[in-house]
Design an enzyme around this catalytic site. Structure first.
Site, PDB file in Angstrom:
ATOM      1  N   HIS A 189     -12.540   4.169   9.407  1.00 46.99           N
ATOM      2  CA  HIS A 189     -11.848   2.977   8.895  1.00 46.99           C
ATOM      3  C   HIS A 189     -12.454   2.506   7.563  1.00 46.99           C
ATOM      4  CE1 HIS A 189      -9.220  -0.591  10.364  1.00 46.99           C
ATOM      5  NE2 HIS A 189      -9.162  -0.484   9.046  1.00 46.99           N
ATOM      6  N   ILE A 200       0.834  -1.207   0.000  1.00 47.24           N
ATOM      7  CA  ILE A 200       0.000   0.000   0.000  1.00 47.24           C
ATOM      8  C   ILE A 200       0.869   1.257   0.000  1.00 47.24           C
ATOM      9  CG2 ILE A 200      -1.755   1.276   1.290  1.00 47.24           C
ATOM     10  CD1 ILE A 200      -2.749  -1.532   2.291  1.00 47.24           C
ATOM     11  N   GLU A 240     -10.158   1.961  18.471  1.00 47.98           N
ATOM     12  CA  GLU A 240     -11.349   1.847  17.624  1.00 47.98           C
ATOM     13  C   GLU A 240     -12.415   0.936  18.232  1.00 47.98           C
ATOM     14  OE1 GLU A 240      -9.187   1.949  13.690  1.00 47.98           O
ATOM     15  OE2 GLU A 240     -10.990   0.829  13.184  1.00 47.98           O
ATOM     16  N   ARG A 258      -2.939   1.405  10.730  1.00 47.41           N
ATOM     17  CA  ARG A 258      -3.533   0.927  11.973  1.00 47.41           C
ATOM     18  C   ARG A 258      -3.400   2.018  13.033  1.00 47.41           C
ATOM     19  NH1 ARG A 258      -6.020  -2.257   9.483  1.00 47.41           N
ATOM     20  NH2 ARG A 258      -5.907  -4.527   9.517  1.00 47.41           N
TER      21      ARG A 258
HETATM   22  N1  LIG Z   1      -7.258   1.398   6.601  1.00 48.59           N
HETATM   23  C1  LIG Z   1      -7.547   0.202   6.121  1.00 48.59           C
HETATM   24  O1  LIG Z   1      -8.710  -0.148   5.932  1.00 48.59           O
HETATM   25  C2  LIG Z   1      -6.434  -0.726   5.730  1.00 48.59           C
HETATM   26  C3  LIG Z   1      -6.610  -1.545   4.602  1.00 48.59           C
HETATM   27  C4  LIG Z   1      -5.572  -2.390   4.221  1.00 48.59           C
HETATM   28  C5  LIG Z   1      -4.396  -2.434   4.993  1.00 48.59           C
HETATM   29  N2  LIG Z   1      -4.272  -1.643   6.086  1.00 48.59           N
HETATM   30  C6  LIG Z   1      -3.017  -1.654   6.847  1.00 48.59           C
HETATM   31  O2  LIG Z   1      -2.024  -1.077   5.998  1.00 48.59           O
HETATM   32  C7  LIG Z   1      -0.751  -1.537   6.417  1.00 48.59           C
HETATM   33  C8  LIG Z   1       0.080  -1.916   5.207  1.00 48.59           C
HETATM   34  O3  LIG Z   1      -0.479  -3.014   4.516  1.00 48.59           O
HETATM   35  P1  LIG Z   1       0.324  -3.655   3.277  1.00 48.59           P
HETATM   36  O4  LIG Z   1      -0.565  -4.636   2.629  1.00 48.59           O
HETATM   37  O5  LIG Z   1       0.927  -2.571   2.450  1.00 48.59           O
HETATM   38  O6  LIG Z   1       1.489  -4.402   4.093  1.00 48.59           O
HETATM   39  P2  LIG Z   1       2.929  -4.806   3.595  1.00 48.59           P
HETATM   40  O7  LIG Z   1       3.359  -5.905   4.492  1.00 48.59           O
HETATM   41  O8  LIG Z   1       2.966  -4.998   2.119  1.00 48.59           O
HETATM   42  O9  LIG Z   1       3.810  -3.499   3.906  1.00 48.59           O
HETATM   43  C9  LIG Z   1       4.233  -3.141   5.189  1.00 48.59           C
HETATM   44  C10 LIG Z   1       5.609  -2.523   5.050  1.00 48.59           C
HETATM   45  O10 LIG Z   1       5.999  -1.976   6.314  1.00 48.59           O
HETATM   46  C11 LIG Z   1       7.397  -2.167   6.424  1.00 48.59           C
HETATM   47  N3  LIG Z   1       7.804  -2.017   7.814  1.00 48.59           N
HETATM   48  C12 LIG Z   1       7.810  -2.935   8.802  1.00 48.59           C
HETATM   49  N4  LIG Z   1       8.267  -2.379   9.936  1.00 48.59           N
HETATM   50  C13 LIG Z   1       8.552  -1.084   9.659  1.00 48.59           C
HETATM   51  C14 LIG Z   1       9.065   0.007  10.411  1.00 48.59           C
HETATM   52  N5  LIG Z   1       9.382  -0.122  11.697  1.00 48.59           N
HETATM   53  N6  LIG Z   1       9.211   1.195   9.806  1.00 48.59           N
HETATM   54  C15 LIG Z   1       8.916   1.345   8.495  1.00 48.59           C
HETATM   55  N7  LIG Z   1       8.425   0.350   7.722  1.00 48.59           N
HETATM   56  C16 LIG Z   1       8.257  -0.843   8.307  1.00 48.59           C
HETATM   57  C17 LIG Z   1       7.628  -3.556   5.849  1.00 48.59           C
HETATM   58  O11 LIG Z   1       8.993  -3.752   5.488  1.00 48.59           O
HETATM   59  C18 LIG Z   1       6.696  -3.542   4.653  1.00 48.59           C
HETATM   60  O12 LIG Z   1       7.360  -3.092   3.480  1.00 48.59           O
HETATM   61  C19 LIG Z   1      -1.023  -2.666   7.419  1.00 48.59           C
HETATM   62  O13 LIG Z   1      -0.910  -2.127   8.729  1.00 48.59           O
HETATM   63  C20 LIG Z   1      -2.469  -3.021   7.179  1.00 48.59           C
HETATM   64  O14 LIG Z   1      -3.047  -3.573   8.327  1.00 48.59           O
HETATM   65  C21 LIG Z   1      -5.259  -0.777   6.455  1.00 48.59           C
END
Ligand SMILES: NC(=O)c1ccc[n+]([C@@H]2O[C@H](COP(=O)([O-])OP(=O)(O)OC[C@H]3O[C@@H](n4cnc5c(N)ncnc54)[C@H](O)[C@@H]3O)[C@@H](O)[C@H]2O)c1
Length: 396
Positions: free
Chosen positions: A318, A174, A300, A271
């Site tokens: 959300h 994302i 939440e 999150r």
């Molecule tokens: N708002 C919503 O409805 C919604 C929808 C989908 C996903 N999300 C959330 O979005 C987030 C990302 O999802 P995704 O599918 O892109 O996940 P993803 O696993 O593809 O990406 C997460 C990235 O964070 C990086 N990361 C880990 N620890 C880190 C740190 N300390 N500092 C910086 N980067 C770090 C990882 O290396 C990875 O590249 C998740 O928390 C997910 O729960 C929210």
């Protein structure tokens, strides 16, 4: 199902699958029915408590699709395993609500739904960014309240983002989709922090720079920061896209907020607990030019007192993944995870390449099992389906 109302589909199916909320679309049900599942869907919009979930699992339950609002912890997996539970899928890409180690210890595969949320959530983060930058909610409230009496040169001035600096924290699926939307669309310089880096994103933006220069435009800057603090120092917009775990809890706290520029915009569509919400309220109160766009909250559905009254906060409930195509895709993936595991199928090896599972002829595999390696599950992948014709990508 205890005292809770439920909708029962395919009542004569031999395997009972609990679905804790109504899900959109039909394909997910077809997948479970085709696997001889009796599907029981809880009919409440309230968040199910621990006791509700244990009641709902009951004495016999082979599969479950749960929600990010539910604490699937050791006690629940105990109850699930006792009931014959063999396959769980979260209806989300994030699974911080699931004690995966507890599931693994009981031999239960845990699925999630990556990929189909990527562009949808990135677009929502873009929407929040501009809503905050251009004071859309403030302006809308002002108009609705009947206070708009004259166009004025000083009315609701916001921030121009064109050619400014974008900070991305967590450039995974994302975060990198969001980065491309903002950098390619608005020519922003990118500074990002991710402990793993993202070579693919950097290669995309390098190709984009070639294009810009061919057109006689200045290239954009692309910089992988070595520290999170560097991003906070440099960026005009900071958007957080990491997973939530112990290491990222309160990643943005009072000290980190203080590093941001006074007029910076913070976006969180990942999150809630990634940001110390109490510190955010204090910071937004004392820095009127700072703005935040929030899709998620630390506790939440509760929101920190004072947050919603602040004019420089844009907050929505959300909605990151809330498009019809995505929510149906999530249902299909979650159901396919459960159906595939119940049939003893292998796990798919590449959760970033799962579009085939949305088609009429999905692979005989579980699209995304997060503990497949720990459980030693066999895997198959795109390379095992060389003859397949692939569906067009992203067809809402
Ligand atoms: N708002 C919503 O409805 C919604 C929808 C989908 C996903 N999300 C959330 O979005 C987030 C990302 O999802 P995704 O599918 O892109 O996940 P993803 O696993 O593809 O990406 C997460 C990235 O964070 C990086 N990361 C880990 N620890 C880190 C740190 N300390 N500092 C910086 N980067 C770090 C990882 O290396 C990875 O590249 C998740 O928390 C997910 O729960 C929210």
């Amino acid at each position: 199902m205890g005292g809770m109302a439920c909708r029962i589909l395919n009542p004569h199916g031999s395997r009972r699958v609990l679905v804790t909320k109504e899900l959109p679309g039909e394909l997910w049900l077809e997948r479970l029915a085709a696997t001889d599942c009796r599907v029981e869907v809880c009919q409440t919009s309230a968040i199910l408590s621990h006791d509700d979930l244990i009641d709902a699992i009951g004495e016999s339950c082979q599969g479950a699709i749960g929600q990010l609002t539910e604490p699937w912890d050791e006690q629940l997996f105990d109850a699930f395993a006792r009931a014959g539970g063999a396959a769980y899928s979260n209806y989300a890409v994030g699974y911080n609500n699931v004690d995966v180690a507890a599931a693994t210890a009981r031999g239960i595969p845990v699925g999630n739904t990556p990929g189909v949320l990527t562009e949808t959530t990135a677009e929502l983060a873009v929407a929040l960014t501009f809503a905050a930058a251009r004071r859309i909610v403030e302006g809308s409230r002002f108009l609705t309240a009947g206070e708009y009496h004259a166009w004025l040169p000083t009315l609701f001035q916001g921030e121009l983002l064109w050619r400014r600096t974008l900070g991305v924290i967590g450039a995974g699926r994302i975060g990198s989709a969001y980065a491309r939307m903002m950098v390619e669309g608005h020519r922003m310089d990118l500074v990002y922090y991710d402990p793993h880096g993202n070579d693919q994103l950097e290669a995309h933006l390098s190709a984009f720079n070639e294009f810009l220069m061919d057109q006689g435009e200045d290239p954009v800057g692309v910089h992988r920061a070595l520290t999170l603090d560097e991003v906070l120092n440099k960026a005009d917009v900071v958007s957080v896209h990491t997973i939530l775990d112990d290491s990222t809890f309160h990643l943005i706290d009072a000290g980190r907020l203080a590093l941001m520029k006074p007029h910076a915009i913070l976006v969180n569509a990942a999150r809630g607990p990634l940001v110390d919400e109490r510190a955010l309220v204090e910071h937004a109160r004392t820095h009127p030019d700072f703005r935040a766009g929030l899709d998620v909250f630390e506790h939440e559905p509760d929101v920190e007192p004072g947050l919603l009254e602040l004019p420089n906060i844009v907050a929505i409930p959300h909605l990151g993944s809330a498009t019809g195509w995505t929510r149906e895709g999530m249902a299909t993936l979650a159901a396919t995870n459960v159906a595939a595991v119940l049939q003893g199928w292998p796990a798919w090896s590449d959760p970033d390449d799962i579009d085939l599972f949305l088609s009429e002829a999905p692979p005989a595999a579980a699209p995304s099992i997060v503990n497949a390696t720990e459980l030693g599950l066999p895997t198959v992948g795109p390379e095992d389906r060389a003859g397949d014709s692939r569906p067009a990508r992203r067809s809402p």
